[in-house]
Design a protein around this motif. Structure first.
Motif: not given
Lengths: 125, 889
Positions: B37-64
């Protein structure tokens, strides 16, 4: 709400920020994970975001601590038509949340008194 | 069309799959749903730099979170494991102790081997390209070796061990050991200085006059790490020399184990500095050690072949008496290790101790495996309960893994402590080595790592047994109160039997191998040394190296016996210019060690010592035939010789040795007497053919590396340590007494070393015995528990207690008998194989190997102990009450 039936909060002390926000979100009723995240986002005007893994890790901890519990009927269909697991505050969690709010209130009262004092001295100058 | 952001979700799913089972079951679906949902609703609708940042946060969160969840699970498992181990303290202590001893002994033995044999030479660069010649080569041939630039990028010769005396005005003189080196020595080895400049290849000293290099440890000990020592003069052999450099810490020369150097003198130094310098090029030339650095692309085999030709050629040119010998002249050894040895000879040196510790480690692992299996039987109900309550296999496996790992870690820590203690105990034996020998057993982490991972591996393998069973077994069966003989239970019992059989076998092998050695040592450690060590004192003097003129030294020794005999309490005095091996125990230890390590290289040579008038009487060595030396032999440089019985029997079996002639170093000597054999108190030192030459006046002026030894026999109760020192001081206060020892003390010290070895080997054997007994007792106890019901029925049907006991003992008895038989055969075969590789071992064990007392006694002892270990739990079977046994069903 029968306040006299509240058990004393088990571990006194400061609640972690994440825990506090989740308990706040659940104070109004049962919610599923995604709704909790959005509630926290809205409540903090986008400043605090609980990423999925952190959120579920924290939910698990809160269940282990007995502060929240899964809603009695387990997973059910949410408004958007997806099967989701709902959570709600336990009696203990309610007590902890109340204690924390009281603690913060006292803290705020003390801080305000100091601020008022500071303002007064500035005006006098 | 491919969905945008799909790869992030796929990656997310992959990571999420690695969460612990329980977390996945509870939240896995919700987690993925939410991420989607986060990817669909937020990540894909964001600007390119923000999209990268959100993806990074998402993956960092799950790894930690992944790491955190696993860690928290591990903590929970650990707490549970500690509780389980504390609940069974007997099991925990026994298995951790087994592992600790197994790991500790293996680590100790390997550390010792590594630090004395395999460790790269300290302080040199690229040790792998260094080579050395096995046999010392006459110095005059070295030029021709050095000239072969096609073989070496550099070659150096050195004479070692070189005795030296350091003194300072008003201070005490001290004997130290060094190397006499050709100037390129340091360059070839690639050694570096701590301070100053090492000798260069040009051979020019750094300053005026002779200069030397000191070792870091001597600089620290004798000169208190004086930072201004370089460039200053010190007194060496009574002469002033300049300290040109201090070598880097740890560097003790090219052969630290057999001849550690604290002082290096260049061969270009003035001849007067050391008697060895003058002797270097006289006559056939002193034999020197040669080290070289291989030229690129040249193999040791090529060097061997080429140098063999070089030496043969040189022998012909110089008309060397040995020019017609047929054997190979040159053997090339790797030069970059603590102890130079061919790779092919390594198993000889390290095989026997490694076999022993491997047996110990194998038994320790086997025992722990057995205990874990036994425990898994006991834990069937617990596991069944947990499975019934919903614990998954992965969860169980993790839990059991944690327990095994905890146990193994306890064992590893115990092993580490044990190894450290044993190694530091070993290092206290350093004083038993001669001054020029270096022995330091260093702790080796690799050894600990290998031993511990073997132990952990076996722990894991068998620690998981309950989980493997749990995944197969019917929960209901496991939950029954008397979960007895299931088909799986039988299979595990068989596995345990195999383990016990292995343990009995290994134990018999270990016991016999150690017993062969211990008993062999005890026998070869002669009670009768052949001479009389009581009331005998040895005084070591070296006036020439102490800075006195040869003339004065000669005069001193000419007068010494008479003056000492005048001391009340002294009954007889004699001088020796070199001492028989058996009387110099530290030398004997060294030489025995070398024999042990170098195989047959140094056996079969003749020991020739120079002794003075009356020597045999003074030390109490009986003259069997002919006569001893007289004052006239000594004065006239007579070419007469006295041989020992072994030499007489070897050289002229059945013939009269008197009057026969012997060639030694190109000169002919006539046998005038036969004396008894001397034996060292050190067990592995063998009796060599030995000959004695008369001491000579010239020998006093240019003494051997041990200086001159004065043997003094005194009346019982005479305080030699003080009285003799006082007497020598009165005769000449300028002569330093380097050592004054009572022969009986030396003998006691040597015997102590043998006792230590006996304790170590004997301890290993007993430890094996203990392990095997514990294993057997466990198996029998378990067999009794397993067959409670069967025994109950049999007894209800009228079986007698004795029948029941026999029934239980039969199984264990068969294991003991089979294990003992196989072990006996293996031990005999192994001893012969190892004996064929190691001469010293063969020599030690050749009587004990056929000793019926050992061959029957050791397995008998084991069998008796093993049966006792079976009997104690088996007795319980006879106390089973048939009624209660049947009722519990």
């Amino acid at each position: 709400m029968p306040t006299d039936a509240q058990p004393p909060s088990s571990a006194p002390g400061i609640l972690r920020t994440n825990w506090f926000y989740i308990l706040l979100a659940l104070a109004d009723g049962e919610l599923h994970g995604y709704a909790i995240m959005q509630d926290v986002l809205g409540r903090t005007e986008g400043k605090v975001r609980l990423w999925p893994a952190t959120l579920y890790g924290t939910l698990r901890r809160l269940v282990d601590e007995g502060l929240i519990e899964e809603a009695a009927d387990g997973a059910r269909t949410a408004a958007d038509g997806v099967q989701r697991r709902f959570y709600r505050l336990s009696a203990q969690g309610r007590g902890r949340l109340r204690d924390e709010i009281n603690r913060l209130e006292e803290l705020l009262r003390a801080a305000r008194a100091v601020r008022d004092g500071l303002l007064r001295t500035e005006v006098e100058r | 069309m491919r969905r945008r952001g799909g790869w992030t979700l796929r990656l997310y799913r992959t990571i999420a799959r690695a969460f612990p089972e329980e977390f996945r079951d509870a939240h896995g679906r919700d987690l993925l749903e939410m991420a989607d949902e986060v990817i669909r609703d937020e990540v894909l609708n964001a600007s390119v730099p923000r999209r990268a940042w959100l993806m990074l946060c998402l993956l960092g969160d799950v790894l930690i979170r992944l790491v955190a969840e696993h860690f928290s699970d591990f903590r929970r498992d650990l707490r549970y494991a500690v509780r389980m181990l504390l609940r069974a303290p007997g099991f925990t202590v026994a298995s951790a102790a087994c592992l600790a001893i197994g790991i500790g002994l293996t680590t100790t033995m390997y550390s010792q081997i590594r630090s004395t044999v395999l460790r790269p030479l300290p302080g040199v660069t690229e040790p792998a390209t260094l080579i050395r010649l096995q046999a010392p080569t006459p110095f005059r041939y070295f030029e021709e070796i050095r000239a072969r630039g096609d073989l070496f990028s550099g070659a150096a010769a050195y004479l070692a061990p070189l005795p030296l005396v350091i003194s300072q005005p008003g201070g005490e003189s001290e004997r130290v050991w060094g190397h006499l080196v050709t100037p390129e020595y340091f360059e070839v080895l690639g050694a570096t200085p701590l301070a100053g400049r090492l000798f260069g290849g040009d051979g020019r000293p750094a300053g005026a006059g002779p200069s030397v290099v000191l070792s870091e440890r001597l600089w620290r000990r004798r000169f208190s790490a004086d930072p201004f020592l370089v460039g200053r003069a010190i007194r060496l052999n009574g002469q002033s020399v300049t300290v040109q450099a201090v070598a880097a810490s740890g560097f003790l020369g090219a052969s630290p184990v057999t001849a550690a150097a604290d002082v290096w003198i260049p061969t270009t130094a003035p001849k007067a500095l050391a008697p060895e310098l003058a002797a270097l090029e006289t006559g056939r030339g002193t034999p020197v050690d040669v080290v070289g650095r291989l030229a690129p692309g040249v193999t040791p085999a090529q060097v061997e072949a080429a140098l063999d030709a070089v030496i043969r050629n040189a022998e012909r040119t110089h008309d060397d008496p040995s020019k017609d010998r047929h054997e190979r002249r040159v053997t090339v050894l790797p030069g970059g290790r603590m102890f130079a040895m061919r790779d092919a000879d390594l198993p000889k040196a390290i095989g026997f101790p490694l076999v022993l510790v491997s047996l110990v480690l194998m038994m320790a692992c086997g025992n722990v495996a057995n205990m874990l299996l036994a425990r898994s039987e006991e834990r069937r109900r617990e596991i069944a309960v947990r499975v019934a309550l919903g614990a998954g296999t992965v969860r169980l496996v993790r839990q059991l893994l944690t327990e095994s790992l905890l146990l193994a870690s306890l064992g590893a820590v115990g092993g580490l402590l044990l190894a450290r203690a044993l190694l530091s105990a070993m290092n206290t034996l350093q004083p038993l080595m001669p001054g020029y020998g270096y022995f330091e057993a260093r702790f080796d982490w690799t050894a600990l790592g290998v031993a511990a991972s073997l132990a952990v591996g076996s722990g894991l393998l068998f620690g998981l047994a309950p989980a493997r069973r749990a995944s197969r077994q019917d929960v209901y069966v496991g939950l029954k109160p008397n979960a007895g003989a299931s088909p799986h239970g039988r299979r595990w019992a068989n596995l345990r039997n195999v383990l016990v059989f292995q343990q009995v076998t290994a134990s018999v092998v270990l016991l016999l191998l150690t017993a062969f050695v211990v008993v062999g040592w005890q026998r070869s450690a002669a009670v009768d040394l052949g001479f009389e060590p009581r009331n005998l004192f040895l005084i070591s003097l070296d006036p020439v190296r102490d800075g006195q003129s040869p003339e004065r030294a000669r005069a001193f020794f000419a007068a010494l016996p008479e003056r000492l005999r005048a001391v009340p309490g002294v009954t007889s005095v004699s001088v020796a210019q070199s001492l028989p091996l058996a009387m110099s125990n530290r030398e004997a230890i060294m030489s025995a060690k070398m024999d042990f390590v170098a195989g047959d290289a140094s056996l079969g040579r003749i020991q020739v010592d120079q002794v003075g008038e009356g020597f045999f009487d003074t030390v109490g060595l009986p003259v069997r035939r002919g006569r001893g030396f007289t004052e006239r032999d000594q004065a006239a440089d007579a070419r007469v010789i006295v041989v020992n019985e072994t030499m007489a029997a070897t050289a002229w079996p059945g013939l009269d040795p008197l009057g026969r002639r012997v060639d030694i170093e190109g000169q002919s000597w006539q046998v005038v007497g036969v004396v008894g054999d001397m034996r060292s108190a050190f067990p592995l030192a063998s009796v060599l053919p030995a000959a004695y030459r008369p001491a000579t006046a010239a020998g006093f002026a240019a003494p051997s590396r041990h200086g001159v030894t004065v043997a003094v026999r005194v009346t019982p109760g005479f305080d030699g340590a003080t009285q003799l020192r006082r007497a020598l001081d009165a005769i000449d206060p300028d002569v330093t007494v380097f050592e004054l020892t009572a022969m009986s003390d030396e003998v006691a010290q040597t015997q102590f070393l043998a006792q230590v070895s006996t304790i170590v080997y004997g301890g290993m054997g007993l430890f094996g015995l203990l392990l095997a007994s514990v294993g057997l007792a466990g198996v029998t106890a378990h067999a009794v528990a397993r067959r409670t019901r069967e025994i109950g029925i049999r007894m209800a049907l009228g079986a007698r207690r004795l029948d029941v006991l026999g029934l239980v003992l039969r199984e264990s008895g068969a294991l003991v008998a089979a294990g003992t038989a196989v072990g006996l055969v293996t031990a005999l075969a192994l001893t012969r194989v190892l004996g064929a590789m190691v001469d010293a071992l063969a020599e030690t064990t050749h009587t004990s190997l056929t000793d019926p007392l050992l061959l029957l006694g050791a397995p008998g002892l084991l069998a008796a102990l093993a049966l006792l270990a079976c009997y104690l739990p088996a007795r319980r079977s006879t106390r089973i009450d048939p009624m209660s046994a049947l009722r519990s069903e």
